[in-house]
Design a protein around this motif. Structure first.
Motif, PDB file in Angstrom:
ATOM      1  N   LEU A  74      52.070  53.451  47.975  1.00  0.00           N
ATOM      2  CA  LEU A  74      52.273  55.077  48.652  1.00  0.00           C
ATOM      3  C   LEU A  74      53.091  54.797  49.890  1.00  0.00           C
TER       4      LEU A  74
ATOM      5  N   TYR B 239      56.734  57.224  49.840  1.00  0.00           N
ATOM      6  CA  TYR B 239      57.056  58.466  51.039  1.00  0.00           C
ATOM      7  C   TYR B 239      58.172  58.004  51.797  1.00  0.00           C
TER       8      TYR B 239
ATOM      9  N   ALA C 279      49.693  63.402  53.139  1.00  0.00           N
ATOM     10  CA  ALA C 279      50.636  63.473  51.910  1.00  0.00           C
ATOM     11  C   ALA C 279      50.693  64.880  51.660  1.00  0.00           C
TER      12      ALA C 279
ATOM     13  N   THR D  57      47.237  54.269  56.070  1.00  0.00           N
ATOM     14  CA  THR D  57      47.545  53.494  55.072  1.00  0.00           C
ATOM     15  C   THR D  57      47.557  51.839  55.367  1.00  0.00           C
TER      16      THR D  57
ATOM     17  N   PHE E 101      50.468  62.505  45.178  1.00  0.00           N
ATOM     18  CA  PHE E 101      51.550  62.536  46.133  1.00  0.00           C
ATOM     19  C   PHE E 101      52.600  63.164  45.367  1.00  0.00           C
TER      20      PHE E 101
END
Length: 549
Positions: free
Chosen positions: A295, A299, A365, A406, A549
């Motif tokens: 993740l 991003y 997200a 996260t 996502f």
């Protein structure tokens, strides 16, 4: 308390330096008529940022926190000197190796220090401390950069930090030094850190070559070389292909990419046999850890495609904004992400008990993805500054919520995973944190390479297509220098053509960031949506959940 104040003071200095030098970087590469290579500079930074974190965390364990911090300060200062004195883009880019190694080393060491000295409940809040200066520096950094450009040169904007940064480190350095000596006198730590280089049979001091060999093994030097060279050989050619006369048919570019792929294939094979791998294989068995790292990768890759490194240039050229306006707009992302991260950390602490990061990640997200859509609305002529600020605020808020939650999940996986049973789990928290931040920086390098490839592919052709006939011969200069681009009067046919080229290119970048592209410059097709799921270990029992996502 003194140590934490020292961390804040140093974080404020590095934050301010980052805001100032970010606003100067486009002008620095433009002074060499190489504005298009801005993405290459960011790729170099991203690769170094990625590979330096795990070894820096190990250096801190082998030699000590003070020694590791001091090494990073020296690397930063060396980078500043080389950038300020550079006479070509090659020297400027190579300086990024030293600068990025020192700068990102300071970042990971701050997080490792906080993980060492805080409990799990307070860690999310304290880990946001190094980011808090962005609340102030995001507004004053661009103004200082504008002052350097107006009153001096961009070179002095780098040179001043060779003095300021070491002074800013003194409070933290003295705190670590004094307390380290106290601990030695009390017998809490040995007077000399060792790394298993002493013979157990005769307890003799090892030779210099033996110590060097053991250090190389401790830091997994071969793994670092395979990983860093592999990434570099794949990503840097993507930003250089537009400058090659034969493009993708250039044998040198093809050879570099194939060599990079080979090295990355060899990397996991080596890691499975290394005595001290960069990443303990036990962590890879944790779904929480793997998904959290993925993740972070995605991003950050999206951000470096949609915003970095050319958004700042877009504001200057296509929207005709001054440095004092373009800088704060670009850095609003950092401001908003800091606010969101601190707010989430405070709520997590306030709720008490076992932290529940899942809602923050899913919500972040969602906001992040919607913000990319909003960014498409801002890529229009005549868009107001408040709209630009709003889009960056939403993007930063989504990133801040995702990042702090996260990272907390990844650290929880390291400290509570059943795969680490019977071992000192806390020792893996620093390694897991470094691995997570490594994948984040790999995402930035990949995003920079993609944006550089698209920018280099589209801008030259659009300039040749849209510029008036008498100005087509200047397309190369305009492409190579942001100063040259803004030198044409606003509203002139030349400036209109340049602005249109920039605008259409950043729209393509945003569509790619959304996962939509392909089929040629104007073609559109669905590439895909990434879904991640993991097993939460040690956080409210065990369960599987998914975030899109």
């Amino acid at each position: 308390m003194i140590a934490y104040l020292g961390i804040f003071f140093m974080a404020f200095t590095t934050s301010l330096e980052g805001q100032v030098t970010y606003s100067l970087s486009a002008f620095a590469v433009s002074s060499f008529n190489k504005h298009s290579l801005l993405s290459t500079v960011y790729v170099v930074q991203g690769v170094v940022n990625a590979v330096i974190k795990p070894p820096m965390a190990k250096i801190a364990d082998v030699f000590g926190r003070l020694e590791a911090f001091s090494i990073c300060i020296v690397l930063c200062v060396l980078g500043y000197i080389l950038m300020a004195a550079s006479r070509n883009v090659e020297t400027y880019a190579s300086a990024q190796i030293f600068y990025a190694a020192g700068f990102t080393g300071l970042q990971i060491l701050q997080q490792v220090f906080i993980a060492d000295t805080s409990d799990f409940l307070n860690r999310a809040l304290f880990s946001s401390l190094p980011d808090s200066p962005f609340l102030v520096t995001v507004w004053i950094g661009p103004a200082i950069a504008a002052l350097f450009l107006a009153k001096s040169t961009w070179r002095w904007g780098y040179a001043v930090w060779t003095i300021i940064l070491p002074l800013a480190f003194l409070p933290l350095g003295l705190s670590l030094l004094i307390n380290g000596r106290k601990a030695e006198k009390l017998g809490l730590v040995p007077k000399r850190r060792a790394m298993s280089t002493t013979s157990s049979a005769d307890n003799k001091k090892p030779s210099l070559s033996t110590a060097a060999r053991n250090l190389f093994q401790e830091l997994d030097g071969i793994g670092i070389l395979l990983f860093s060279l592999g990434l570099s050989l794949i990503l840097i050619p993507l930003t250089l292909v537009s400058r090659s006369k034969t493009g993708w048919h250039d044998p040198h570019i093809i050879l570099m990419i194939l060599s990079g792929i080979l090295l990355l294939v060899l990397f996991p094979l080596w890691e499975s046999r290394a005595l001290h791998p960069l990443l303990p294989l036990e962590l890879l068995k944790s779904r929480t850890f793997v998904a959290g790292c993925l993740l972070g990768f995605f991003y950050f890759a999206v951000f470096y495609i949609a915003v970095q490194p050319y958004f700042y240039s877009y504001l200057l050229v296509a929207l005709n904004l001054p440095v004092t306006s373009a800088g704060p707009i670009t850095q609003t992302f950092s401001f908003a992400s800091t606010i969101a991260a601190i707010a989430a950390s405070l709520v997590i602490k306030r709720l008490g008990g076992e932290p529940r990061p899942k809602p923050w990640i899913v919500f972040g997200a969602t906001i992040y993805t919607l913000a990319i859509l909003l960014l498409l609305h801002t890529r229009k002529r005549g868009v107001s500054e408040p709209v630009l600020y709003t889009a960056q605020m939403f993007l930063g808020a989504g990133a801040g919520l995702m990042h702090v939650a996260t990272q907390l999940v990844v650290q929880a996986a390291a400290s509570s995973s059943s795969n680490l049973k019977g071992r000192n789990r806390h020792q893996h928290v620093g390694v897991a944190t470094a691995a997570f931040l490594t994948l984040v920086q790999v995402g930035s390098a990949v995003g920079s390479a993609v944006s550089g490839a698209i920018w280099g592919r589209l801008i030259p052709g659009k300039l040749r297509e849209y510029l008036p006939e008498d100005a087509k011969g200047e397309a190369g200069k305009i492409y190579g220098s942001v100063r040259e681009a803004v030198s044409y009067p606003w509203g002139s046919p030349e400036r209109e053509a340049i602005a249109r080229s920039y605008q259409e290119t950043v729209e393509v970048l945003l569509w790619v960031a959304l996962g939509v592209g392909g089929g040629g410059e104007k073609g559109k097709g669905v590439v895909g949506v990434v879904a991640v799921g993991w097993e939460e270990e040690g956080l409210k029992g065990k369960k599987i959940w998914f975030g899109c996502f």
